[in-house]
Design a protein around this motif. Structure first.
Motif, PDB file in Angstrom:
ATOM      1  N   GLY A 132       0.800  -1.243   0.054  1.00  0.00           N
ATOM      2  CA  GLY A 132       0.008  -0.147   0.016  1.00  0.00           C
ATOM      3  C   GLY A 132       0.943   1.342   0.016  1.00  0.00           C
ATOM      4  N   GLU A 133       0.336   2.135  -0.427  1.00  0.00           N
ATOM      5  CA  GLU A 133       0.986   3.775  -0.701  1.00  0.00           C
ATOM      6  C   GLU A 133       1.376   4.033   0.549  1.00  0.00           C
ATOM      7  OE1 GLU A 133       2.078   5.756  -3.324  1.00  0.00           O
ATOM      8  OE2 GLU A 133       1.666   3.988  -4.500  1.00  0.00           O
ATOM      9  N   ASP A 134       0.969   3.574   1.700  1.00  0.00           N
ATOM     10  CA  ASP A 134       1.108   4.436   2.991  1.00  0.00           C
ATOM     11  C   ASP A 134       2.206   3.567   3.526  1.00  0.00           C
ATOM     12  OD1 ASP A 134      -0.449   2.175   3.138  1.00  0.00           O
ATOM     13  OD2 ASP A 134      -0.858   2.555   5.238  1.00  0.00           O
ATOM     14  N   VAL A 135       2.770   2.320   3.129  1.00  0.00           N
ATOM     15  CA  VAL A 135       3.868   1.476   3.505  1.00  0.00           C
ATOM     16  C   VAL A 135       4.794   1.587   2.490  1.00  0.00           C
ATOM     17  CG1 VAL A 135       4.396  -0.977   3.891  1.00  0.00           C
ATOM     18  CG2 VAL A 135       2.016  -0.163   4.790  1.00  0.00           C
ATOM     19  N   TRP A 136       4.708   1.538   1.305  1.00  0.00           N
ATOM     20  CA  TRP A 136       5.742   1.594   0.063  1.00  0.00           C
ATOM     21  C   TRP A 136       5.116   2.246  -0.862  1.00  0.00           C
ATOM     22  CZ3 TRP A 136      10.549   0.541  -0.091  1.00  0.00           C
ATOM     23  CH2 TRP A 136      11.465   0.264  -0.952  1.00  0.00           C
ATOM     24  N   PRO A 137       5.516   3.572  -0.915  1.00  0.00           N
ATOM     25  CA  PRO A 137       5.204   4.533  -2.236  1.00  0.00           C
ATOM     26  C   PRO A 137       5.885   3.956  -3.518  1.00  0.00           C
ATOM     27  CG  PRO A 137       5.721   5.713  -0.393  1.00  0.00           C
ATOM     28  CD  PRO A 137       6.087   4.395  -0.122  1.00  0.00           C
TER      29      PRO A 137
END
Length: 179
Positions: free
Chosen positions: A148-153
């Motif tokens: 997810g973007e919050d974890v791994w952009p």
């Protein structure tokens, strides 16, 4: 027992400080297995002895020969971090063409064994038409994905952008598998 599996993605060199040591501190017994590429990187950088000393277990890269004892105890949870796009695809399709992939492929779908995967991929990998199917296959098998973007952009390949591996998020997902 936590089986840590890592593939040759940028940032894997931080595996000991980012994941192995914190897992040991959290009370896990840890065995580490690397893909052949990651194994070569760790040998070349002199990182093998530190992991073996801390875990009390051999760092695995190669398969054992018939009749050789199993070097790691049975695993309750596997964590694959970082997992390259190649590793994710092979796990989703059930391929086990090296020791690291074989043990995780055998664990996926096995009652009583949890699997956590952190896909260390870029935007091009995710755009590939096969990617959604790989992710769906893993999720349907009960694999816990750290994504997810919050974890791994996601970044574009060769853009020069780099994010550190989110070891804390990976360890939180691993700790969430404890009964």
């Amino acid at each position: 027992m936590l089986g840590v599996v890592a593939s040759g993605a940028g940032g894997v060199e931080g595996l000991f400080d980012g994941l192995v040591r914190p897992a040991l501190d959290a009370g896990w017994r840890v065995g580490v297995t690397l893909t052949p590429t990651a194994g070569r990187w760790f040998r070349d950088k002199g990182l093998v002895a530190e992991i073996e000393e801390a875990t009390g277990l051999p760092l695995r890269v190669d398969s054992r020969l018939p009749g050789e004892p199993k070097p790691h105890p049975p695993v309750d949870t596997y964590v694959v971090a970082p997992a390259t796009a190649n590793t994710v695809a092979k796990l989703a399709l059930g391929f086990g063409d090296n020791q690291a992939l074989t043990q995780v492929s055998e664990a996926i779908g096995t009652d009583g064994v949890e699997v956590v995967v952190f896909p260390c991929v870029n935007a091009a990998h995710v755009r590939h038409p096969a990617w959604p199917g790989h992710i769906a296959n893993l999720r349907s098998a009960g694999v816990h994905l750290v994504d997810g973007e919050d974890v791994w952009p996601l970044t574009e390949p060769r853009s020069g952008e780099w994010h550190p591996i989110p070891w804390r998020a990976v360890l939180d997902a691993v700790d969430g598998t404890r009964p």
